[in-house]
Structures are given as C-alpha cells and as structure tokens.
Motif scaffolding. Structure first.
Motif, mmCIF file in Angstrom:
data_model
loop_
_atom_site.group_PDB
_atom_site.id
_atom_site.type_symbol
_atom_site.label_atom_id
_atom_site.label_comp_id
_atom_site.label_asym_id
_atom_site.label_seq_id
_atom_site.Cartn_x
_atom_site.Cartn_y
_atom_site.Cartn_z
ATOM 1 N N VAL A 255 46.483 -26.359 -1.046
ATOM 2 C CA VAL A 255 47.048 -24.856 -0.882
ATOM 3 C C VAL A 255 47.590 -24.838 0.438
ATOM 4 O O VAL A 255 48.602 -24.374 0.594
ATOM 5 N N ALA A 256 46.841 -25.683 1.524
ATOM 6 C CA ALA A 256 47.126 -25.363 2.660
ATOM 7 C C ALA A 256 48.664 -26.134 2.899
ATOM 8 O O ALA A 256 49.676 -25.848 3.777
ATOM 9 N N ALA A 257 48.941 -27.379 1.996
ATOM 10 C CA ALA A 257 50.080 -27.887 2.138
ATOM 11 C C ALA A 257 51.347 -26.984 1.599
ATOM 12 O O ALA A 257 52.295 -26.875 2.107
ATOM 13 N N ALA A 258 50.812 -26.539 0.342
ATOM 14 C CA ALA A 258 51.939 -25.359 -0.294
ATOM 15 C C ALA A 258 52.234 -24.196 1.087
ATOM 16 O O ALA A 258 53.488 -24.079 1.131
ATOM 17 N N VAL B 174 51.910 -24.480 4.125
ATOM 18 C CA VAL B 174 52.874 -24.680 5.117
ATOM 19 C C VAL B 174 54.306 -25.102 4.921
ATOM 20 O O VAL B 174 54.998 -24.669 5.625
ATOM 21 N N ALA B 175 54.293 -25.470 3.758
ATOM 22 C CA ALA B 175 56.142 -25.887 3.250
ATOM 23 C C ALA B 175 56.708 -24.468 3.282
ATOM 24 O O ALA B 175 57.736 -24.419 3.799
ATOM 25 N N VAL B 176 55.955 -23.428 2.587
ATOM 26 C CA VAL B 176 56.792 -22.047 2.414
ATOM 27 C C VAL B 176 56.937 -21.398 3.618
ATOM 28 O O VAL B 176 57.903 -20.915 4.026
ATOM 29 N N LEU C 189 57.167 -22.452 6.835
ATOM 30 C CA LEU C 189 57.730 -23.290 7.619
ATOM 31 C C LEU C 189 59.251 -23.071 7.305
ATOM 32 O O LEU C 189 60.291 -22.645 8.111
ATOM 33 N N ALA C 190 59.374 -22.752 5.716
ATOM 34 C CA ALA C 190 60.859 -22.547 5.101
ATOM 35 C C ALA C 190 61.175 -21.141 5.811
ATOM 36 O O ALA C 190 62.354 -20.817 6.239
ATOM 37 N N ILE C 191 60.390 -20.187 5.688
ATOM 38 C CA ILE C 191 60.449 -18.919 6.283
ATOM 39 C C ILE C 191 60.800 -18.611 7.585
ATOM 40 O O ILE C 191 61.651 -17.754 8.032
ATOM 41 N N MET D 82 62.152 -20.956 9.219
ATOM 42 C CA MET D 82 63.592 -21.685 9.548
ATOM 43 C C MET D 82 64.585 -20.460 9.295
ATOM 44 O O MET D 82 65.569 -20.244 9.855
#
Lengths: 166, 105
Positions: free
Chosen positions: B73-76, B78-80, B82-84, B86
C-alpha cells in the motif's frame, strides 16, 4: 549482551537519522538520511528474526521508493534550500504538539500489562516458507486485492503524469 | 535466538512511539510537500516495526504478512502521491503546501 548492545546501537541510529530527516534543510540530504533510517530499521528486522521482511524492506523502500523520491526531486529541481520558513511561533507550537503526543502515547502504554503469549517461541516464523504458507492460506484474497490496488495505482500515476488531461 | 527474547517488548513499543512522533513532527514542521511525504513514510515504518516486534513476540507470522501488505500500500501511495505532486508543481512551480490552500484557482 551483544543483542542488547546491537538493539541500543540500531535504536540510536534510527532515531538520530529520523531526526535528521525532519531537520535537514536540503531535500536530497533528507532522502539520504531516510534511506539510512530504513537500513537501521532493516537491522531491527534481522534482530527480530524477520530476515525475509528485512530484505524486502531494503529492496522496496531503500531501493524503489527512495529512488522514486530522489527522481522526483531531481526532476523538479528541488535540491536547493528554497523552502520558505515557518514562523518561530508555528515551529515551536508544532514541536510542543508532537511532544505532547509523545507524552500521551508513552503515558498510555507505560503501565500496560504485557500480553501472555500462549505459543511456544518459534524462531522460524520470519522465513519465506512460513510466511508464504500464511500468505497463501489465510490471506489469499487480500493478496489478490493488493495486485488490483497496485494496478489501479499504476494507471492513476500514469494518468496524473500525462501532460494534459482533456 | 531472537532479540525479542532478550529485549523487552516495551523497548520496541517506545522506539516505535518515538519514530512515529518524529514523523508527526515532520508533518507539522515542514512546508515542503516531499518532506511531508517522507515523514508519512517514517510513520508507516514505525508501525511496521511494531507489527514485526509483536509478531516475533507472539510467534505468529500474521503480523509479518500485515507488514507485507502495508509495504504494498505504501508503494502505491507513494507512486500516486508523487504523481499528484508533479501535477501541482507543474501548475504552481512550487512544492510549498501553503500555496495549496484553495481547491481551485
């Protein structure tokens, strides 16, 4: 006792590096200190006989997540110390608030009675064999749902990262 | 031989509390959104450490499976996240969270 000494050493490292993460001005240094904190926590996992989790922790956190952080910082040119400072009043109130949280949590848990464990001690539960048995017997549905979550996160990140969304 | 047989469980409890509090302090103190993200990771890791300690203490591997899921869940997240971040940076040219006090501009 060597284990106790190792515990105290790793605890000291983890807390020191965690404090540096919060207090360093430069975001790149912050990320690197967080990687060191994760290594200290992985050392704790090894001390607790959770070898598989220690390896996964280093691969996923230090290897993947922190690289993602570094990548974004480099991409956005945030490696300068440009962060505007909060006022001293706000900073001190933040420190007081988190200190109070620490006091409350420690006070609530200090006098707590330890759970009496019914299982006999087994040092092999952290090995892949036993974790895999638990994961695929009792947690099969959450495991499959985690794959859907990761797929949704991937699609969402790609959509958000696109130049223009119509 | 495991550390949990020598070190009392309370010590792990207090270590996790201190790490969690440092994470909370980071969220409250800093204004850079990336560092706030890292503080959230720190809080997640404090909880992970406590789950592993109790799993080892009770000789029950379920706690370690939970840590496994928290990592996913933490990996998901972080991905979302960091996209936000950006997207926000592309629109505001800053990662300062104090700019983000309105929903639309």
């Amino acid at each position: 006792m060597i284990t106790k000494a190792l515990f105290i050493f790793l605890t000291f490292l983890a807390i020191f590096f965690a404090l540096r993460v919060v207090s360093t001005k430069n975001p790149i240094h912050s990320v690197l200190y967080l990687v060191l904190t994760f290594f200290a926590i992985a050392g704790h996992y090894i001390l607790l006989n959770a070898q598989f989790l220690a390896v996964v922790h280093i691969i996923v956190y230090a290897g993947a997540i922190m690289v993602l952080f570094l990548f974004v910082i480099m991409l956005l040119n945030l490696n300068k110390e440009t962060e505007p400072h909060k006022s001293v009043w706000l900073k001190s109130s933040a420190v007081v608030a988190s200190g109070l949280l620490l006091v409350v949590l420690v006070g609530a848990l200090r006098g707590a009675e330890a759970i009496q464990t019914t299982n006999t001690f087994n040092s092999n539960i952290g090995l892949i064999e036993n974790l895999g048995m638990t994961l695929f017997n009792e947690f099969l549905l959450p495991f499959e749902l985690a794959s859907i979550l990761l797929l949704a996160a991937m699609v969402g990140a790609v959509m958000l990262g696109k130049k223009s969304i119509k | 031989m495991s550390a949990i047989q020598i070190v009392p469980i309370e010590w792990y409890l207090f270590l996790s509390i201190v790490l969690f509090t440092i994470g909370v302090a980071g969220v409250l103190l800093r204004r850079n959104a990336i560092i706030i993200f890292m503080s959230i990771e720190l809080m997640l890791n404090a909880v992970n450490l406590l789950l592993v300690a109790f799993s080892s203490y009770l000789s029950d591997s379920k706690g370690q499976v939970f840590v496994f899921f928290i990592m996913a869940v933490a990996a998901a997240e972080v991905a979302v996240g960091l996209a936000i971040l950006m997207m926000v940076y592309r629109n505001t040219k800053s990662s300062d969270i104090n700019i983000l006090n309105k929903l639309k501009w």
